[in-house]
Design an enzyme around this catalytic site. Structure first.
Site, short mmCIF file in Angstrom:
data_model
loop_
_atom_site.label_atom_id
_atom_site.label_comp_id
_atom_site.label_asym_id
_atom_site.label_seq_id
_atom_site.Cartn_x
_atom_site.Cartn_y
_atom_site.Cartn_z
N HIS A 61 0.86 -1.19 0.00
CA HIS A 61 0.00 0.00 0.00
C HIS A 61 0.89 1.24 0.00
O HIS A 61 1.93 1.25 0.66
CB HIS A 61 -0.91 0.02 1.25
CG HIS A 61 -2.10 0.89 1.07
ND1 HIS A 61 -2.04 2.26 1.28
CD2 HIS A 61 -3.35 0.61 0.67
CE1 HIS A 61 -3.23 2.77 1.01
NE2 HIS A 61 -4.04 1.80 0.65
N ASP B 77 -7.71 -5.60 -0.24
CA ASP B 77 -8.16 -6.52 -1.31
C ASP B 77 -7.76 -7.97 -1.08
O ASP B 77 -8.18 -8.85 -1.84
CB ASP B 77 -7.57 -6.05 -2.65
CG ASP B 77 -8.20 -4.74 -3.09
OD1 ASP B 77 -7.46 -3.77 -3.32
OD2 ASP B 77 -9.43 -4.68 -3.13
C1 SDX Z 1 -6.16 -0.36 -3.18
O1 SDX Z 1 -4.48 4.23 -2.31
C2 SDX Z 1 -5.40 3.60 -1.69
O2 SDX Z 1 -5.83 3.95 -0.59
C3 SDX Z 1 -5.93 2.36 -2.42
C4 SDX Z 1 -6.94 1.51 -1.65
C5 SDX Z 1 -8.22 2.25 -1.40
O3 SDX Z 1 -8.92 1.91 -0.44
O4 SDX Z 1 -8.59 3.10 -2.27
O5 SDX Z 1 -6.38 1.10 -0.41
C6 SDX Z 1 -7.32 0.27 -2.46
O6 SDX Z 1 -5.91 -0.05 -4.32
C7 SDX Z 1 -5.27 -1.31 -2.41
C8 SDX Z 1 -4.03 -1.79 -3.25
C9 SDX Z 1 -4.51 -2.89 -4.19
N1 SDX Z 1 -3.42 -3.26 -5.12
C10 SDX Z 1 -2.76 -4.41 -4.97
O7 SDX Z 1 -2.91 -5.21 -4.06
C11 SDX Z 1 -1.76 -4.67 -6.11
C12 SDX Z 1 -0.42 -5.13 -5.52
N2 SDX Z 1 0.16 -4.01 -4.80
C13 SDX Z 1 1.09 -3.20 -5.48
O8 SDX Z 1 1.03 -3.10 -6.84
C14 SDX Z 1 1.53 -1.96 -4.73
O9 SDX Z 1 1.82 -2.35 -3.45
C15 SDX Z 1 0.60 -0.76 -4.70
C16 SDX Z 1 0.12 -0.40 -6.06
C17 SDX Z 1 -0.55 -1.03 -3.82
C18 SDX Z 1 1.40 0.40 -4.09
O10 SDX Z 1 2.38 0.69 -5.02
P1 SDX Z 1 3.57 1.69 -4.66
O11 SDX Z 1 3.33 2.39 -3.36
O12 SDX Z 1 3.78 2.51 -5.88
O13 SDX Z 1 4.75 0.74 -4.37
P2 SDX Z 1 5.89 0.47 -5.41
O14 SDX Z 1 5.26 -0.08 -6.65
O15 SDX Z 1 6.71 1.71 -5.50
O16 SDX Z 1 6.72 -0.70 -4.70
C19 SDX Z 1 7.71 -0.42 -3.71
C20 SDX Z 1 8.54 -1.69 -3.67
C21 SDX Z 1 9.00 -2.15 -5.06
O17 SDX Z 1 10.15 -2.93 -4.87
P3 SDX Z 1 11.60 -2.26 -5.24
O18 SDX Z 1 11.48 -1.69 -6.66
O19 SDX Z 1 11.79 -1.17 -4.18
O20 SDX Z 1 12.60 -3.40 -5.13
O21 SDX Z 1 7.74 -2.76 -3.16
C22 SDX Z 1 7.56 -3.74 -4.19
C23 SDX Z 1 7.91 -3.08 -5.51
O22 SDX Z 1 8.38 -4.05 -6.45
N3 SDX Z 1 6.16 -4.12 -4.14
C24 SDX Z 1 5.72 -5.36 -4.26
C25 SDX Z 1 4.33 -5.29 -4.10
N4 SDX Z 1 3.97 -4.01 -3.88
C26 SDX Z 1 5.11 -3.30 -3.92
N5 SDX Z 1 6.37 -6.53 -4.51
C27 SDX Z 1 5.59 -7.64 -4.57
N6 SDX Z 1 4.25 -7.64 -4.40
C28 SDX Z 1 3.59 -6.49 -4.17
N7 SDX Z 1 2.27 -6.48 -4.01
#
Ligand code: SDX
Length: 389
Positions: free
Chosen positions: A269, A326
């Site tokens: 998140h 989720d």
């Molecule tokens: C919702 O914003 C809100 O409030 C949203 C929400 C709401 O109520 O409206 O809470 C609802 O959208 C919840 C999130 C649902 N999405 C997912 O579950 C999809 C999987 N999650 C990710 O794609 C991610 O965690 C996000 C999109 C939720 C957040 O993305 P960020 O903050 O941009 O994080 P990032 O992509 O910059 O990742 C930071 C690091 C990276 O690694 P490095 O490049 O530093 O090595 O964390 C890793 C990412 O690769 N990472 C993950 C991951 N999420 C982040 N690695 C594996 N699995 C994951 N789920």
């Protein structure tokens, strides 16, 4: 700058950066709607009360709740022309595409409630959207599954009516535990500050587009798998792991291999860098609902294993990745009988009062201006057009 937070003038409206609606503390795992902790609302409130709280800023008095309940009941039927439109949607259309199309078209049938500058019309649009989104969602589901439309039943409550329209009348009526579970899930999804889809609703609303157009834009933003679409993606991920004999270790290894570009859906998140308070409530509900099923639920067991494995793995700990809203919801929706591609539609029904509250807050802010972020240009320097040879 307010001395605390630098307001981004590029976003175009100060209301986008300051709001009285929802407070989140990502480190402490705190979520409050208009000051009320989500845990207390989840325990004691109904979704209708939370709709009133988010939109009007205060919990409803008994009289206000009665009036809201009556207006939602009286406005639940959708215009005949929209029913015909939904009946013509391609059967294979994703329900989120159908939902945004139908919501956009609602403006055509509610032309008397489209003027953002007229508070009476904004109130009418608010009620009609809250009342009709579940009806639209149910009719989209009936169309996609080749079943006859079930009309709203004025003798049923808001959530009960939605489940009845979706699954059809059942012997003995809708299971009260499912009604309570759906009501709680809608409460937990009702608002979340300036997330991707809410920001979209504000951006579209800042151009003085009507509420229906702004909400349709929010539906589209929510459909992405990184946002609301994640609840569907989690189920598909779990089913994928189940197909390879539930090999959680290999899946986790794939997630940690950056080349694979595989994400653990339902985890992570932007704001919560500790647990998501909603996920704790939802996991409890999943245990309640799934324990009623005969036999072990393989996918739920897989989800528990994934969570346990991830929470003890340095890769996830270093990146502060925890289950989000989720991760467990899809398992509950599946147990309730919803097809996977309807999960994000359920998220949209829950989030609607939050989107509306933010749109109204923006419209009521005299300082609000059209969203117009600026960019840092890094393209080619000026160069002369060579002319045609
Ligand atoms: C919702 O914003 C809100 O409030 C949203 C929400 C709401 O109520 O409206 O809470 C609802 O959208 C919840 C999130 C649902 N999405 C997912 O579950 C999809 C999987 N999650 C990710 O794609 C991610 O965690 C996000 C999109 C939720 C957040 O993305 P960020 O903050 O941009 O994080 P990032 O992509 O910059 O990742 C930071 C690091 C990276 O690694 P490095 O490049 O530093 O090595 O964390 C890793 C990412 O690769 N990472 C993950 C991951 N999420 C982040 N690695 C594996 N699995 C994951 N789920």
């Amino acid at each position: 700058s307010t001395g605390m937070v630098t307001l981004d003038p590029g976003f175009g409206n100060t209301a986008a950066c300051r709001s009285e609606i929802t407070y989140i503390d990502g480190d402490a795992g705190i979520l409050r709607y208009r000051g009320y902790p989500i845990e207390q609302l989840a325990e004691g409130a109904t979704f209708a009360e939370v709709c009133h709280l988010l939109v009007h800023g205060e919990l409803p008095t008994p009289e206000q709740l009665d009036e809201l309940t009556a207006r939602l009941r009286d406005n639940a039927a959708i215009p005949a022309g929209l029913r015909d439109l939904i009946a013509a949607f391609p059967v294979e259309a994703h329900p989120m595409a159908s939902l945004s199309g139908a919501v956009n078209m609602l403006a055509a049938f509610h032309a008397d409630a489209c003027d953002p500058a007229d508070p009476a019309q904004v109130d009418e649009a608010t009620i009609r959207l809250l009342a009709q989104l579940p009806t639209v969602a149910a009719q989209i589901h009936r169309r996609a599954t080749g079943q006859d439309v079930v009309e709203p039943d004025p003798s049923l409550g808001y959530v009960e009516n939605f489940l009845n329209m979706t699954f059809g009348p059942t012997e003995g009526g809708v299971d009260p535990l499912l009604v309570r579970a759906m009501d709680l899930l809608f409460i937990l999804h009702a608002d979340h500050e300036l997330n991707c889809s809410t920001a979209t609703v504000r951006v579209v609303g800042s151009s003085q587009a009507d509420l229906f157009a702004s909400i349709a834009a929010g539906v589209n933003a929510l459909s992405g798998p990184l946002h609301g679409g994640a609840n569907q993606a989690v189920l598909e991920m779990l089913e994928g792991i189940q197909r390879v004999d539930g090999d959680v270790d290999s899946f986790i290894k794939k997630v940690k291999d950056r080349e694979s570009k595989t994400r653990l859906m339902g985890f992570g998140h932007r704001v919560y860098k500790n647990f998501d308070p909603r996920s704790k409530q939802i996991k409890k509900l999943a245990q309640q609902i799934l324990s009623r099923q005969e036999g072990e639920d393989r996918l739920f067991e897989l989800a528990l294993q994934l969570e346990e494995h991830a929470l003890s793995d340095q890769y996830f700990v270093d990146r502060k990745l925890y289950p989000n809203v989720d991760f467990y919801t899809g398992l509950i929706y599946r147990a309730m009988g919803f097809p996977t591609n309807m999960f994000t539609v359920l998220f949209a029904i829950g989030r609607l009062p939050g989107w509306i509250a933010h749109w109204r807050e923006l419209r009521n802010d005299p300082a609000a201006r059209i969203a117009r972020p600026r960019q840092l240009y890094v393209g080619p320097k000026e160069r002369a057009y060579p002319g045609r040879s």
